[in-house]
Motif scaffolding. Structure first.
Motif, PDB file in Angstrom:
ATOM      1  N   UNK A   1       0.805  -1.218   0.000  1.00 19.00           N
ATOM      2  CA  UNK A   1       0.000   0.000   0.000  1.00 19.00           C
ATOM      3  C   UNK A   1       0.834   1.262   0.000  1.00 19.00           C
ATOM      4  N   UNK A   2       2.092   1.142   0.314  1.00 17.93           N
ATOM      5  CA  UNK A   2       2.904   2.339   0.510  1.00 17.93           C
ATOM      6  C   UNK A   2       3.782   2.596  -0.707  1.00 17.93           C
ATOM      7  N   UNK A   3       3.897   3.865  -1.056  1.00 21.42           N
ATOM      8  CA  UNK A   3       4.660   4.236  -2.249  1.00 21.42           C
ATOM      9  C   UNK A   3       6.116   3.762  -2.158  1.00 21.42           C
ATOM     10  N   UNK A   4       6.718   3.933  -0.961  1.00 19.53           N
ATOM     11  CA  UNK A   4       8.123   3.559  -0.791  1.00 19.53           C
ATOM     12  C   UNK A   4       8.325   2.069  -1.027  1.00 19.53           C
ATOM     13  N   UNK A   5       7.383   1.295  -0.509  1.00 26.26           N
ATOM     14  CA  UNK A   5       7.555  -0.158  -0.639  1.00 26.26           C
ATOM     15  C   UNK A   5       7.343  -0.583  -2.099  1.00 26.26           C
ATOM     16  N   UNK A   6       6.439   0.091  -2.768  1.00 17.14           N
ATOM     17  CA  UNK A   6       6.221  -0.228  -4.192  1.00 17.14           C
ATOM     18  C   UNK A   6       7.483   0.118  -4.988  1.00 17.14           C
ATOM     19  N   UNK A   7       8.073   1.268  -4.658  1.00 17.58           N
ATOM     20  CA  UNK A   7       9.295   1.669  -5.366  1.00 17.58           C
ATOM     21  C   UNK A   7      10.437   0.692  -5.074  1.00 17.58           C
ATOM     22  N   UNK A   8      10.499   0.235  -3.811  1.00 17.51           N
ATOM     23  CA  UNK A   8      11.551  -0.721  -3.443  1.00 17.51           C
ATOM     24  C   UNK A   8      11.401  -2.008  -4.266  1.00 17.51           C
ATOM     25  N   UNK A   9      10.169  -2.503  -4.371  1.00 16.84           N
ATOM     26  CA  UNK A   9       9.960  -3.737  -5.133  1.00 16.84           C
ATOM     27  C   UNK A   9      10.198  -3.520  -6.639  1.00 16.84           C
ATOM     28  N   UNK A  10       9.900  -2.325  -7.115  1.00 14.67           N
ATOM     29  CA  UNK A  10      10.223  -2.001  -8.513  1.00 14.67           C
ATOM     30  C   UNK A  10      11.722  -2.085  -8.746  1.00 14.67           C
TER      31      UNK A  10
END
Ligand SMILES: C[S@@+](CC[C@H](N)C(=O)[O-])C[C@H]1O[C@@H](n2cnc3c(N)ncnc32)[C@H](O)[C@@H]1O
Length: 412
Positions: free
Chosen positions: A19-28
């Motif tokens: 749900x969090x932008x940072x975590x999405x960016x990390x997984x990207x």
């Protein structure tokens, strides 16, 4: 990627969804470094449940015939377990582990280190550092079949009798083949942490038939694309001759086997030292050679522990502990290896003692790993005081390795 503003302050996960932008960016970023083959390692650490037996997970990339796989080393309190997963499965496991088991993820890629920190209430931070670490491998050699060590056209495994003439694992050598792969899987994360000089030197003390020597050379050169010099030291002349012949057939030009004893053979500076199942005090001779040479990594799997067993003079309440042969043997094993780890620490090594996963091949499955930490002050006094206290308790006059290391005074 389009991310609505609302993603920014949300917790890391809600009902299993990122749900969090940072975590999405990390997984990207993680997906991108895996697909570009620039993943050095991903480390999941900082347990959510401090009593959990699982301490961390170290993930590296390997390529097998079926494609890219991620090699997971699950570090438990007393043993390590390695498993390979395809990328999709691996990403799901990483996500679940961050949701349920760990607060931190450190992503080491060729160019930077990203640290993901999740707080107790689910908030997320990312820190980034530029790093000198090189990507782990050039994957131009698609030589692997189903494990880290390829069977396809593998000359040394065929010559050693692990494979038949069609380069298939022989039925009676399956355990050996698994053991070799397991061992490389265990070593891989330690090696990935090292900053090794050009033409670094690896010594395998008591190399025997050389199964693991060949596999490690293959991994370092073929999988990691490094250019080490490697020496197998062995006291049996026939094994040295045989191993050199196999090295030649495999075109392993910088791997040689020398005849001699671990304590006396002349060797150039050692950067990585391994000694697997070298008998009794031969393990101490090997550790000493590593310490004296300032090796960055020392890995040994001790064999028998006769020296300390003979040196026990136990009295008082501890007497019943060594009354039975098997208990005395186990006690000798524990004391011997505990003192080995303390002596490594005394000389500036960070140590880890754990059980190999596979006990089917040998009951001698404890591994001692010492990593030299640059700039770490050696805990000489503290560690040697602890050695002294253990010796007093068990009435041991001297541990063999202690005697060898007495001459090394320039470490503290
Ligand atoms: C049990 S085998 C292990 C071989 C190999 N490291 C492995 O794990 O497959 C131990 C080997 O160490 C050799 N060895 C034992 N003591 C030694 C010493 N002091 N110097 C050189 N070689 C030694 C033995 O001849 C034997 O081949």
């Amino acid at each position: 990627m389009f991310l609505p503003a609302g993603y920014i302050n949300k917790p890391a996960f809600i009902n299993g969804q990122m749900e969090n932008r940072q975590i999405i960016l990390f997984f990207d970023k993680l997906t991108s470094v895996i697909s570009n083959r620039r993943l050095v390692k991903l480390v999941l650490s900082s347990q959510r449940d401090r009593s959990s037996d699982l301490k961390s997970i170290i993930i590296t990339i390997v390529e097998i015939k079926k494609g890219v796989r991620l090699n997971f080393v699950y570090r438990h309190k007393t043993n390590d377990i390695t498993k390979n997963f395809d990328v999709e499965e691996a990403m799901a496991i990483v996500k679940k582990s961050l949701e349920e088991d760990f607060f931190n993820a450190d992503l080491f890629s060729g160019e930077e280190t990203l640290r993901l920190l999740i707080t107790g209430n689910g908030k997320v931070k990312i820190r980034s550092n530029r790093t000198e670490l090189k990507p782990v491998a050039s994957f131009s050699h698609d030589r692997l079949k189903e494990r880290i060590i390829a069977t396809e056209n593998n000359v040394y495994l065929k010559e050693l009798g692990v494979l038949n003439s069609g380069f298939e694992v022989r039925n009676d050598m399956k355990d050996k083949y698994l053991q070799i792969n397991n061992y490389i899987g265990l070593l891989a994360p330690f090696i990935s942490e090292l900053e090794l000089p050009e033409g670094f030197h690896v010594a395998d003390m008591g190399s025997g038939k050389g199964y693991l020597t060949f596999a490690l050379y293959d991994y370092l050169t073929g999988t990691l694309g490094k250019t080490p010099l490697m020496t197998g030291v062995e006291s049996k002349k026939d094994l040295v001759k045989l191993s050199n012949e196999i090295a030649k057939k495999a075109s392993f030009t910088n791997l040689k086997f020398v005849h001699g004893t671990i304590s006396e053979v002349a060797l150039e500076k050692i950067d990585i030292l391994i000694a697997l199942h070298a008998c009794d005090t031969a393990t101490d001779d090997a550790i000493f050679r590593g310490i004296a040479s300032g090796a960055s990594l020392i890995v040994c799997a001790p064999c028998c522990h006769k020296q300390v067993r003979k040196a026990f003079h136990v009295t008082g309440a501890l007497k019943p502990v060594t009354k039975h042969g098997i208990l005395e043997e186990r006690q000798a094993e524990i004391i011997t290896d505990a003192i080995r780890a303390l002596i490594l620490e005394a000389h500036g090594y960070k140590t880890k003692v754990f059980e190999f996963i596979s006990t089917e091949h040998t009951p001698k499955n404890v591994m001692i790993v010492g990593r030299k930490i640059p700039g770490k002050p050696a805990a000489m006094k503290k560690s040697l005081d602890q050695v002294r206290a253990i010796k007093e308790l068990f009435g041991i006059e001297q541990h063999y390795l202690e005697g060898l290391c007495m001459g090394i005074t320039n470490i503290e």
